[in-house]
Design a protein around this motif. Structure first.
Motif, PDB file in Angstrom:
ATOM      1  N   ALA A 112      31.023  -4.229  53.002  1.00 11.17           N
ATOM      2  CA  ALA A 112      30.600  -4.340  54.220  1.00 11.17           C
ATOM      3  C   ALA A 112      29.180  -4.588  54.390  1.00 11.17           C
ATOM      4  O   ALA A 112      28.490  -3.811  53.969  1.00 11.17           O
ATOM      5  CB  ALA A 112      31.041  -3.292  55.238  1.00 11.17           C
ATOM      6  N   GLY A 113      28.700  -5.480  55.105  1.00 13.94           N
ATOM      7  CA  GLY A 113      27.196  -5.740  55.246  1.00 13.94           C
ATOM      8  C   GLY A 113      26.800  -6.556  54.169  1.00 13.94           C
ATOM      9  O   GLY A 113      25.367  -7.007  54.035  1.00 13.94           O
ATOM     10  N   ALA A 114      27.373  -7.258  53.230  1.00 14.75           N
ATOM     11  CA  ALA A 114      27.016  -7.836  52.230  1.00 14.75           C
ATOM     12  C   ALA A 114      26.372  -9.092  52.648  1.00 14.75           C
ATOM     13  O   ALA A 114      25.525  -9.870  52.136  1.00 14.75           O
ATOM     14  CB  ALA A 114      28.149  -8.140  50.954  1.00 14.75           C
ATOM     15  N   ASP A 115      26.872  -9.708  53.811  1.00 12.79           N
ATOM     16  CA  ASP A 115      26.567 -11.068  54.392  1.00 12.79           C
ATOM     17  C   ASP A 115      24.984 -10.904  54.898  1.00 12.79           C
ATOM     18  O   ASP A 115      24.583 -11.787  55.067  1.00 12.79           O
ATOM     19  CB  ASP A 115      27.270 -11.345  55.475  1.00 12.79           C
ATOM     20  CG  ASP A 115      27.571 -10.306  56.436  1.00 12.79           C
ATOM     21  OD1 ASP A 115      27.543  -9.174  56.250  1.00 12.79           O
ATOM     22  OD2 ASP A 115      27.761 -10.943  57.731  1.00 12.79           O
ATOM     23  N   ARG A 116      24.333  -9.587  54.741  1.00 11.52           N
ATOM     24  CA  ARG A 116      23.241  -9.578  55.405  1.00 11.52           C
ATOM     25  C   ARG A 116      22.016  -9.476  54.268  1.00 11.52           C
ATOM     26  O   ARG A 116      20.854  -9.186  54.556  1.00 11.52           O
ATOM     27  CB  ARG A 116      23.156  -8.053  56.303  1.00 11.52           C
ATOM     28  CG  ARG A 116      24.070  -8.149  57.723  1.00 11.52           C
ATOM     29  CD  ARG A 116      23.541  -7.053  58.451  1.00 11.52           C
ATOM     30  NE  ARG A 116      22.343  -7.223  58.907  1.00 11.52           N
ATOM     31  CZ  ARG A 116      21.881  -6.156  59.564  1.00 11.52           C
ATOM     32  NH1 ARG A 116      22.260  -4.944  59.838  1.00 11.52           N
ATOM     33  NH2 ARG A 116      20.576  -6.170  60.082  1.00 11.52           N
ATOM     34  N   LEU A 117      22.830  -9.712  52.913  1.00 11.80           N
ATOM     35  CA  LEU A 117      21.685  -9.699  52.045  1.00 11.80           C
ATOM     36  C   LEU A 117      20.582 -10.341  51.927  1.00 11.80           C
ATOM     37  O   LEU A 117      19.428 -10.073  51.720  1.00 11.80           O
ATOM     38  CB  LEU A 117      22.353  -9.575  50.477  1.00 11.80           C
ATOM     39  CG  LEU A 117      21.694  -9.547  49.443  1.00 11.80           C
ATOM     40  CD1 LEU A 117      20.862  -8.186  49.152  1.00 11.80           C
ATOM     41  CD2 LEU A 117      22.556  -9.762  48.171  1.00 11.80           C
ATOM     42  N   LEU A 118      20.810 -11.716  52.207  1.00 12.71           N
ATOM     43  CA  LEU A 118      19.706 -12.856  52.375  1.00 12.71           C
ATOM     44  C   LEU A 118      18.823 -12.228  53.314  1.00 12.71           C
ATOM     45  O   LEU A 118      17.584 -12.426  53.128  1.00 12.71           O
ATOM     46  CB  LEU A 118      20.501 -14.126  52.685  1.00 12.71           C
ATOM     47  CG  LEU A 118      19.290 -15.288  52.916  1.00 12.71           C
ATOM     48  CD1 LEU A 118      18.438 -15.352  51.646  1.00 12.71           C
ATOM     49  CD2 LEU A 118      20.128 -16.515  53.144  1.00 12.71           C
ATOM     50  N   ALA A 196      21.519 -18.604  59.796  1.00 11.94           N
ATOM     51  CA  ALA A 196      21.688 -17.372  60.482  1.00 11.94           C
ATOM     52  C   ALA A 196      21.092 -16.405  60.045  1.00 11.94           C
ATOM     53  O   ALA A 196      20.515 -15.369  60.591  1.00 11.94           O
ATOM     54  CB  ALA A 196      23.305 -16.916  60.513  1.00 11.94           C
ATOM     55  N   ALA A 197      20.953 -15.990  58.379  1.00 17.42           N
ATOM     56  CA  ALA A 197      20.111 -15.049  57.960  1.00 17.42           C
ATOM     57  C   ALA A 197      18.735 -15.048  58.205  1.00 17.42           C
ATOM     58  O   ALA A 197      17.978 -14.107  58.641  1.00 17.42           O
ATOM     59  CB  ALA A 197      20.221 -15.142  56.589  1.00 17.42           C
ATOM     60  N   VAL A 198      18.176 -16.526  58.293  1.00 20.76           N
ATOM     61  CA  VAL A 198      16.624 -16.257  58.695  1.00 20.76           C
ATOM     62  C   VAL A 198      16.462 -16.080  60.086  1.00 20.76           C
ATOM     63  O   VAL A 198      15.466 -15.424  60.540  1.00 20.76           O
ATOM     64  CB  VAL A 198      16.185 -17.920  58.545  1.00 20.76           C
ATOM     65  CG1 VAL A 198      14.788 -18.000  59.059  1.00 20.76           C
ATOM     66  CG2 VAL A 198      16.456 -18.423  57.124  1.00 20.76           C
ATOM     67  N   ALA A 199      17.519 -16.455  61.144  1.00 17.66           N
ATOM     68  CA  ALA A 199      17.495 -15.877  62.493  1.00 17.66           C
ATOM     69  C   ALA A 199      17.539 -14.323  62.604  1.00 17.66           C
ATOM     70  O   ALA A 199      16.825 -13.901  63.317  1.00 17.66           O
ATOM     71  CB  ALA A 199      18.561 -16.431  63.367  1.00 17.66           C
ATOM     72  N   ALA A 200      18.076 -13.909  61.823  1.00 15.99           N
ATOM     73  CA  ALA A 200      18.370 -12.430  62.139  1.00 15.99           C
ATOM     74  C   ALA A 200      16.972 -11.632  61.387  1.00 15.99           C
ATOM     75  O   ALA A 200      16.572 -10.847  61.718  1.00 15.99           O
ATOM     76  CB  ALA A 200      19.427 -11.722  60.916  1.00 15.99           C
ATOM     77  N   ALA A 201      16.349 -12.435  60.367  1.00 18.15           N
ATOM     78  CA  ALA A 201      14.974 -11.774  59.831  1.00 18.15           C
ATOM     79  C   ALA A 201      13.944 -11.992  60.997  1.00 18.15           C
ATOM     80  O   ALA A 201      13.272 -11.208  61.072  1.00 18.15           O
ATOM     81  CB  ALA A 201      14.786 -12.420  58.582  1.00 18.15           C
ATOM     82  N   ILE A 202      14.075 -13.235  61.563  1.00 13.63           N
ATOM     83  CA  ILE A 202      12.961 -13.367  62.583  1.00 13.63           C
ATOM     84  C   ILE A 202      13.010 -12.270  63.766  1.00 13.63           C
ATOM     85  O   ILE A 202      12.131 -11.863  64.269  1.00 13.63           O
ATOM     86  CB  ILE A 202      13.262 -14.761  63.136  1.00 13.63           C
ATOM     87  CG1 ILE A 202      12.723 -15.847  62.271  1.00 13.63           C
ATOM     88  CG2 ILE A 202      12.401 -14.782  64.436  1.00 13.63           C
ATOM     89  CD1 ILE A 202      13.129 -17.224  62.639  1.00 13.63           C
ATOM     90  N   ARG A 203      14.291 -12.055  64.161  1.00 12.69           N
ATOM     91  CA  ARG A 203      14.501 -10.960  65.243  1.00 12.69           C
ATOM     92  C   ARG A 203      13.927  -9.710  64.703  1.00 12.69           C
ATOM     93  O   ARG A 203      13.431  -8.971  65.689  1.00 12.69           O
ATOM     94  CB  ARG A 203      16.064 -10.933  65.562  1.00 12.69           C
ATOM     95  CG  ARG A 203      16.632 -11.900  66.247  1.00 12.69           C
ATOM     96  CD  ARG A 203      18.021 -11.698  66.739  1.00 12.69           C
ATOM     97  NE  ARG A 203      18.896 -12.739  67.533  1.00 12.69           N
ATOM     98  CZ  ARG A 203      19.246 -13.772  66.805  1.00 12.69           C
ATOM     99  NH1 ARG A 203      19.723 -13.548  65.568  1.00 12.69           N
ATOM    100  NH2 ARG A 203      19.969 -14.814  67.622  1.00 12.69           N
TER     101      ARG A 203
END
Length: 269
Positions: A112-118, A196-203
């Motif tokens: 769980a959460g592996a999709d947030r590694l980037l 999507a990972a870049v967007a999460a990092a920006i937020r």
């Protein structure tokens, strides 16, 4: 650090650990696919007094499952906090800093959460390494991880060592000298997960000003721009995103969709 066999793994492991011990740093190894006993045997066989270093607390070999994967899910925010705590603990014990190696093979399992590694890899340069006496290497084993995944994740680091990897369709990396990210290649339907990972990092980025450098980007579709602009709009007031212009159609897209342009400040190359 990307490697393809045990010889490469051992070579990089021993050089990294020896350097840390010699400089008075605490060294921690977080294993996943490798037996911790194998890590210690490899160090001893290379002439490193791993047992003595372990006895004094200067060396620690544990598993990711018992440390940063011990919770219900991998959480970049929690992991960044753990790095700050680990460095504080190391320096509090008199060490000059912290060195760490983390095996990243867990990211292709059903964690769980592996999709947030980037997202995490993009954030730690500014939020962790730029602020702490910490040197950390992510170990990517090409025998376990598919090449496209390795390419994207290895590309998200400011520095890369070991086996060469092919350039991903869309490469995103932290900017080395200021808070922000560099995008190069092509951003479209097939790279939506990277965007999507870049967007999460920006937020999540705490920097008051953030730059998104698109000067090496060949293609950006409207959907990708909308995702990035939406993330910029979600940042706190007074924390703008500075967009360094990339593909020629970018300004046209912003003109067609002014609600996207209102969230970013566009500058020339």
């Amino acid at each position: 650090m990307v490697f393809s066999d045990d010889r490469e793994w051992a070579e990089h492991l021993c050089a990294f650990v020896r350097g840390g011990l010699d400089q008075g740093e605490q060294v921690r190894y977080f294993a996943d696919a490798t037996d911790p006993e194998k890590v210690l045997r490899t160090l001893v066989d290379a002439g490193i007094d791993a047992m003595a270093a372990q006895a004094t607390g200067q060396l620690s070999v544990s598993t990711a499952a018992r440390t940063y994967l011990a919770d219900a899910a991998f959480d970049p925010d929690a992991m960044i906090g753990l790095w700050h705590d680990a460095v504080e603990a190391a320096t509090g014990r008199g060490h000059r800093g912290l060195r760490a190696i983390g095996e990243m093979s867990w990211c292709v399992r059903d964690v769980a959460g592996a999709d947030r590694l980037l997202e995490y890899e993009l954030r730690i340069h500014d939020e962790v390494f730029g602020r702490l006496p910490l040197t950390a290497w992510c170990f990517y084993d090409r025998r376990v991880l598919p090449d496209p995944r390795v390419s994207v994740l290895a590309g998200a680091h400011v520095t890369h060592r070991g086996s060469p990897v092919a350039a991903p369709v869309l490469r995103v990396a932290p900017l080395a000298d200021r808070p922000g990210f560099l995008m190069s290649g092509s951003a479209g339907h097939d790279t939506r997960d990277v965007v999507a990972a870049v967007a999460a990092a920006i937020r999540s980025a705490p920097a008051p000003r953030l730059e998104l450098d698109m000067s090496d980007l060949r293609h950006l579709d409207a959907a990708s721009l909308a995702i990035l602009a939406g993330a910029a709009a979600d940042r706190p007031p007074g924390a703008p995103v500075r967009l360094r212009e990339g593909p020629a159609p970018l300004r046209r897209l912003l003109e067609l969709f002014p609600e996207l342009g209102s969230a970013v400040e566009v500058v020339e190359r």
